[in-house]
Design a protein around this motif. Structure first.
Motif, PDB file in Angstrom:
ATOM      1  N   GLY A 109       0.780  -1.230   0.000  1.00  0.00           N
ATOM      2  CA  GLY A 109       0.000   0.000   0.000  1.00  0.00           C
ATOM      3  C   GLY A 109       0.814   1.283   0.000  1.00  0.00           C
ATOM      4  O   GLY A 109       0.246   2.375  -0.029  1.00  0.00           O
ATOM      5  N   VAL A 110       2.140   1.171   0.011  1.00  0.00           N
ATOM      6  CA  VAL A 110       3.010   2.349   0.080  1.00  0.00           C
ATOM      7  C   VAL A 110       3.717   2.548  -1.266  1.00  0.00           C
ATOM      8  O   VAL A 110       4.382   1.633  -1.769  1.00  0.00           O
ATOM      9  N   ASN A 134      -8.194  -2.720 -11.330  1.00  0.00           N
ATOM     10  CA  ASN A 134      -9.383  -2.694 -10.467  1.00  0.00           C
ATOM     11  C   ASN A 134      -9.060  -2.619  -8.981  1.00  0.00           C
ATOM     12  O   ASN A 134      -9.749  -3.215  -8.161  1.00  0.00           O
ATOM     13  N   VAL A 135      -7.996  -1.910  -8.645  1.00  0.00           N
ATOM     14  CA  VAL A 135      -7.668  -1.702  -7.236  1.00  0.00           C
ATOM     15  C   VAL A 135      -8.624  -0.651  -6.683  1.00  0.00           C
ATOM     16  O   VAL A 135      -8.791   0.421  -7.270  1.00  0.00           O
ATOM     17  N   LEU A 136      -9.246  -0.967  -5.559  1.00  0.00           N
ATOM     18  CA  LEU A 136     -10.200  -0.043  -4.945  1.00  0.00           C
ATOM     19  C   LEU A 136      -9.623   0.671  -3.728  1.00  0.00           C
ATOM     20  O   LEU A 136     -10.084   1.751  -3.368  1.00  0.00           O
ATOM     21  N   SER A 139      -4.463   0.203   0.292  1.00  0.00           N
ATOM     22  CA  SER A 139      -4.067  -0.739   1.344  1.00  0.00           C
ATOM     23  C   SER A 139      -4.210  -2.198   0.905  1.00  0.00           C
ATOM     24  O   SER A 139      -3.619  -3.090   1.518  1.00  0.00           O
ATOM     25  N   ASP A 140      -4.946  -2.462  -0.181  1.00  0.00           N
ATOM     26  CA  ASP A 140      -5.084  -3.826  -0.707  1.00  0.00           C
ATOM     27  C   ASP A 140      -3.929  -4.214  -1.626  1.00  0.00           C
ATOM     28  O   ASP A 140      -3.788  -5.378  -1.985  1.00  0.00           O
ATOM     29  N   VAL A 141      -3.113  -3.240  -2.008  1.00  0.00           N
ATOM     30  CA  VAL A 141      -2.017  -3.509  -2.942  1.00  0.00           C
ATOM     31  C   VAL A 141      -0.849  -4.135  -2.183  1.00  0.00           C
ATOM     32  O   VAL A 141      -0.328  -3.549  -1.240  1.00  0.00           O
ATOM     33  N   ARG A 142      -0.461  -5.327  -2.592  1.00  0.00           N
ATOM     34  CA  ARG A 142       0.691  -6.000  -1.979  1.00  0.00           C
ATOM     35  C   ARG A 142       1.976  -5.564  -2.676  1.00  0.00           C
ATOM     36  O   ARG A 142       2.983  -5.358  -2.024  1.00  0.00           O
ATOM     37  N   ALA A 143       1.936  -5.446  -4.020  1.00  0.00           N
ATOM     38  CA  ALA A 143       3.130  -5.027  -4.761  1.00  0.00           C
ATOM     39  C   ALA A 143       2.728  -4.542  -6.148  1.00  0.00           C
ATOM     40  O   ALA A 143       1.755  -5.028  -6.727  1.00  0.00           O
ATOM     41  N   VAL A 152       3.438  -3.280 -16.329  1.00  0.00           N
ATOM     42  CA  VAL A 152       3.302  -3.077 -14.893  1.00  0.00           C
ATOM     43  C   VAL A 152       2.379  -4.163 -14.352  1.00  0.00           C
ATOM     44  O   VAL A 152       1.257  -4.322 -14.821  1.00  0.00           O
ATOM     45  N   SER A 153       2.884  -4.917 -13.373  1.00  0.00           N
ATOM     46  CA  SER A 153       2.093  -5.953 -12.714  1.00  0.00           C
ATOM     47  C   SER A 153       1.608  -5.420 -11.379  1.00  0.00           C
ATOM     48  O   SER A 153       2.389  -4.868 -10.614  1.00  0.00           O
ATOM     49  N   VAL A 154       0.329  -5.591 -11.115  1.00  0.00           N
ATOM     50  CA  VAL A 154      -0.271  -5.154  -9.858  1.00  0.00           C
ATOM     51  C   VAL A 154      -0.752  -6.394  -9.118  1.00  0.00           C
ATOM     52  O   VAL A 154      -1.605  -7.126  -9.612  1.00  0.00           O
ATOM     53  N   LEU A 155      -0.195  -6.617  -7.935  1.00  0.00           N
ATOM     54  CA  LEU A 155      -0.578  -7.753  -7.103  1.00  0.00           C
ATOM     55  C   LEU A 155      -1.359  -7.203  -5.924  1.00  0.00           C
ATOM     56  O   LEU A 155      -0.826  -6.423  -5.131  1.00  0.00           O
ATOM     57  N   HIS A 156      -2.629  -7.579  -5.836  1.00  0.00           N
ATOM     58  CA  HIS A 156      -3.440  -7.055  -4.741  1.00  0.00           C
ATOM     59  C   HIS A 156      -4.309  -8.145  -4.156  1.00  0.00           C
ATOM     60  O   HIS A 156      -4.559  -9.159  -4.783  1.00  0.00           O
TER      61      HIS A 156
END
Length: 174
Positions: A109-110, A134-136, A139-143, A152-156
């Motif tokens: 989340g940072v 689809n990140v809402l 704080s749900d984002v892990r990396a 760009v890969s979004v892991l949430h």
């Protein structure tokens, strides 16, 4: 090359030579394997762009010898890619020389401001990718990882297996 009429010849060359070029690329992919244009690495991405350029060039030639040169260039690129892939697999040193490292842009989340700065990614671009994924909630984002291909890969989600980012460089590693 095909007819005496300039317009008909241009149309014929465009249609026939581009079709032959594409068929040749399909054959080369069948021989070399599906990974040939996978864009899994920066080298694969360059290969894809080069193939597109060669197909375009092949469809515009006016002599058969020029078409042969394009076809040989395509085959040579596939052969070179095959050799490089084998070398990368056999040697970690060669892997490091040829391949960029993925970069961690966000963790738990940072937003990692230093990573954004070093990779020249704006916060607006990062947030656009988060929206695409689809990140809402941040704080749900892990990396968030800037991959070697520029993707760009979004892991949430609630949890993340740490092995997913074991080869990813963080700003602290630099």
């Amino acid at each position: 090359m095909f007819t005496a009429d300039a317009t008909l010849d241009a149309v014929s060359r465009g249609a026939i030579l581009s079709s032959l070029s594409l068929l040749w690329v399909i054959l080369l992919i069948r021989v070399n394997g599906l990974r040939s244009l996978s864009k899994m690495t920066n080298f694969d991405f360059i290969m894809t762009v080069a193939m597109g350029s060669l197909v375009a060039g092949g469809s515009q030639v006016t002599e058969w010898t020029d078409f042969l040169q394009v076809a040989i260039a395509m085959a040579a690129l596939f052969a070179f890619q095959h050799i490089v892939a084998r070398l990368r697999k056999a040697s970690r040193t060669i892997e490091k020389v040829i391949q960029n490292e993925p970069i961690l842009l966000m963790r738990n989340g940072v937003v990692l401001e230093e990573a954004l700065r070093k990779s020249r990614v704006s916060e607006d671009d990062l947030f656009a990718k988060l929206r695409e994924a689809n990140v809402l909630r941040l704080s749900d984002v892990r990396a968030v990882v800037l991959e070697t291909t520029g993707d760009v890969s979004v892991l949430h989600g609630k949890e993340m297996d740490k092995d997913l980012i074991r080869s990813v460089r963080s700003p602290a590693d630099s």
